[in-house]
Design an enzyme around this catalytic site. Structure first.
Site, mmCIF file in Angstrom:
data_model
loop_
_atom_site.group_PDB
_atom_site.id
_atom_site.type_symbol
_atom_site.label_atom_id
_atom_site.label_comp_id
_atom_site.label_asym_id
_atom_site.label_seq_id
_atom_site.Cartn_x
_atom_site.Cartn_y
_atom_site.Cartn_z
ATOM 1 N N THR A 13 0.820 -1.208 0.000
ATOM 2 C CA THR A 13 0.000 0.000 0.000
ATOM 3 C C THR A 13 0.854 1.258 0.000
ATOM 4 O O THR A 13 0.445 2.288 -0.535
ATOM 5 C CB THR A 13 -0.926 -0.013 1.243
ATOM 6 O OG1 THR A 13 -1.785 -1.132 1.119
ATOM 7 C CG2 THR A 13 -1.764 1.239 1.348
ATOM 8 N N TYR A 27 -7.603 0.131 -4.130
ATOM 9 C CA TYR A 27 -6.496 0.705 -4.902
ATOM 10 C C TYR A 27 -5.616 -0.423 -5.410
ATOM 11 O O TYR A 27 -5.779 -1.583 -5.007
ATOM 12 C CB TYR A 27 -5.675 1.628 -4.004
ATOM 13 C CG TYR A 27 -5.231 0.924 -2.742
ATOM 14 C CD1 TYR A 27 -4.063 0.175 -2.708
ATOM 15 C CD2 TYR A 27 -6.024 0.966 -1.589
ATOM 16 C CE1 TYR A 27 -3.693 -0.518 -1.563
ATOM 17 C CE2 TYR A 27 -5.652 0.278 -0.450
ATOM 18 C CZ TYR A 27 -4.487 -0.452 -0.447
ATOM 19 O OH TYR A 27 -4.130 -1.141 0.686
ATOM 20 N N SER A 60 1.391 -7.615 -0.748
ATOM 21 C CA SER A 60 2.180 -8.587 0.029
ATOM 22 C C SER A 60 1.398 -9.822 0.448
ATOM 23 O O SER A 60 1.986 -10.801 0.886
ATOM 24 C CB SER A 60 2.815 -7.921 1.249
ATOM 25 O OG SER A 60 1.869 -7.710 2.264
ATOM 26 N N THR A 93 1.761 -4.298 4.225
ATOM 27 C CA THR A 93 1.631 -4.539 5.661
ATOM 28 C C THR A 93 1.049 -5.913 5.999
ATOM 29 O O THR A 93 1.202 -6.386 7.124
ATOM 30 C CB THR A 93 0.749 -3.453 6.318
ATOM 31 O OG1 THR A 93 -0.550 -3.493 5.720
ATOM 32 C CG2 THR A 93 1.359 -2.079 6.166
ATOM 33 N N ASP A 94 0.378 -6.555 5.020
ATOM 34 C CA ASP A 94 -0.302 -7.816 5.350
ATOM 35 C C ASP A 94 0.669 -8.917 5.799
ATOM 36 O O ASP A 94 0.321 -9.741 6.651
ATOM 37 C CB ASP A 94 -1.120 -8.308 4.152
ATOM 38 C CG ASP A 94 -2.387 -7.473 3.946
ATOM 39 O OD1 ASP A 94 -2.761 -6.720 4.866
ATOM 40 O OD2 ASP A 94 -2.990 -7.574 2.860
ATOM 41 N N LYS A 166 0.451 -7.031 13.094
ATOM 42 C CA LYS A 166 -0.571 -6.123 12.564
ATOM 43 C C LYS A 166 -1.882 -6.440 13.269
ATOM 44 O O LYS A 166 -2.487 -7.473 13.033
ATOM 45 C CB LYS A 166 -0.692 -6.323 11.046
ATOM 46 C CG LYS A 166 -1.679 -5.374 10.387
ATOM 47 C CD LYS A 166 -1.729 -5.563 8.869
ATOM 48 C CE LYS A 166 -2.760 -4.647 8.248
ATOM 49 N NZ LYS A 166 -2.860 -4.782 6.788
ATOM 50 N N GLU A 289 -0.267 -28.389 29.417
ATOM 51 C CA GLU A 289 -0.642 -29.760 29.821
ATOM 52 C C GLU A 289 0.522 -30.760 29.684
ATOM 53 O O GLU A 289 1.271 -30.710 28.700
ATOM 54 C CB GLU A 289 -1.770 -30.283 28.925
ATOM 55 C CG GLU A 289 -2.948 -29.352 28.771
ATOM 56 C CD GLU A 289 -3.730 -29.208 30.051
ATOM 57 O OE1 GLU A 289 -3.766 -30.190 30.821
ATOM 58 O OE2 GLU A 289 -4.277 -28.121 30.287
HETATM 59 N N1 ASP Z 1 -2.616 -5.643 0.912
HETATM 60 C C1 ASP Z 1 -1.591 -4.659 1.153
HETATM 61 C C2 ASP Z 1 -0.258 -5.387 1.170
HETATM 62 O O1 ASP Z 1 0.027 -6.056 2.129
HETATM 63 C C3 ASP Z 1 -1.837 -3.981 2.440
HETATM 64 C C4 ASP Z 1 -0.836 -2.936 2.838
HETATM 65 O O2 ASP Z 1 0.261 -2.831 2.317
HETATM 66 O O3 ASP Z 1 -1.183 -2.162 3.765
HETATM 67 O O4 ASP Z 1 0.489 -5.292 0.235
#
Ligand code: ASP
Length: 330
Positions: A13, A27, A60, A93-94, A166, A289
């Site tokens: 992103t 996007y 990602s 970010t994923d 995240k 356990e």
């Molecule tokens: N779907 C995007 C990615 O991980 C989300 C992001 O970058 O915030 O590339």
């Protein structure tokens, strides 16, 4: 003399482009190249001498082990290159926490490697990417970031690759370290560390990273997500599909329903390594356990299921066994 920082761009992103500046979803991730990312933040040139390289341009969620290993190999080269003082990686970010954790496992230098991303595309009102990138270069160029392993910087906070996750689907403050908190911050441009991370690199990280550069895939290790009425049939299915290990994301302190426990115990008997992790967002998974210990399951400690999976894959790729993993996670 200015520090020399090399940026590896992976997409995400932070490099996202939408037709509508009010849009924060819908996007195209990875559409903006590294030169344009840098051009959007001219202040970076005052912080460091920066060079950029496009390693990938993906969302990602689509990253493969092959691409993660390519990233490991390129970072390894940069760590060994005396003309580079620090490495910055822009990443979706994923799966950012996964790539960061993998890089931290095989980190062998005192040079900073710092990952960042963004929650809003580059074209959005109040895009968070430009300041995240500037802060990240500041951290990578900071002497105080040396010898702290792989770091993650977003939203003015500095986190360790091992503990960060995240937490929120869309908030800009999504990256948090529920077990320990942030390592530091970038306050009005000033890099401050509150504490140091436990390094948790593999002891032979230099040679493991070299071994990984020769591979383009990692052993098949699925994460199975525990839930009520789980009868364990997925354990049998992934074994039939050639799984070499299994991470079971159990409930709470890695609790496993009895029927699943039986199947996982059979998997250990068949030679698979089984890690008990948790689907809870915070807390440690302990031995719990006695039956889990008897069955040979390994508690994930502070690692979330996705990071435990990568660790197990690397251990298997290097031909190591459960004893090595148990010691590393102890
Ligand atoms: N779907 C995007 C990615 O991980 C989300 C992001 O970058 O915030 O590339």
């Amino acid at each position: 003399m200015q520090k020399r920082i090399h940026i590896l761009a992976m997409g995400g992103t932070i490099a996202g482009s939408a037709g509508d500046s009010a849009a924060t979803t819908g996007y195209q991730a990875g559409a903006v190249g590294v030169a344009d990312l840098l051009a959007a933040v001219p202040q970076i040139q005052q912080v460091a001498e920066v060079t950029g390289e496009q390693l990938a341009a993906i969302d990602s969620k689509d990253i493969t082990a092959g691409l993660q290993l390519k990233l490991v190999a390129r970072v390894r080269e940069l760590l060994l290159d005396s003309s580079v003082d620090g490495v910055v990686i822009t990443h979706g970010t994923d799966t950012l926490e996964e790539s960061a954790y993998l890089l931290n496992l095989v980190h062998f230098a005192d040079k900073p490697v710092v990952l960042t991303g963004a929650m809003r595309p580059a074209t959005a009102l109040s895009a968070d990417g430009p300041l995240n990138l500037l802060d990240t270069v500041r951290v990578a160029a900071s002497d105080s970031a040396r010898d702290r392993g792989v770091l993650v910087v977003l939203n003015n906070e500095i986190h360790s690759a091992r503990l960060v996750t995240k937490l929120s689907t869309m908030a800009v403050e999504t990256f948090q370290s529920p077990n320990g908190g942030a390592l530091g911050a970038v306050n009005d441009g000033q890099v401050v560390f509150y504490h140091s991370p436990d390094s948790c690199h593999l002891s032979n990280a230099l040679s493991v990273s070299e071994q990984l550069t020769k591979r383009d895939s990692l052993p098949y290790v699925p994460v199975l997500y525990g839930h009520s009425d789980d009868d364990g049939r997925l354990v049998r299915m992934v074994m039939e599909q050639g799984a070499k290990g299994i991470v079971y994301a159990g409930m709470g302190n890695g609790s496993i329903p009895e029927r699943v426990e039986k199947e996982l115990a059979a998997a250990v008997q068949a030679g698979l390594i089984v890690i008990r992790a948790s689907s809870s967002a915070a807390g440690m998974v302990t031995k719990a356990e006695a039956s889990y210990e008897q069955a040979g399951f390994i508690a994930s400690g502070l690692l979330n299921p996705r990071k435990a999976r990568l660790l197990l894959q690397v251990v298997l790729a290097c031909g190591k066994d459960a004893a090595v993993l148990r010691k590393f996670l102890a």
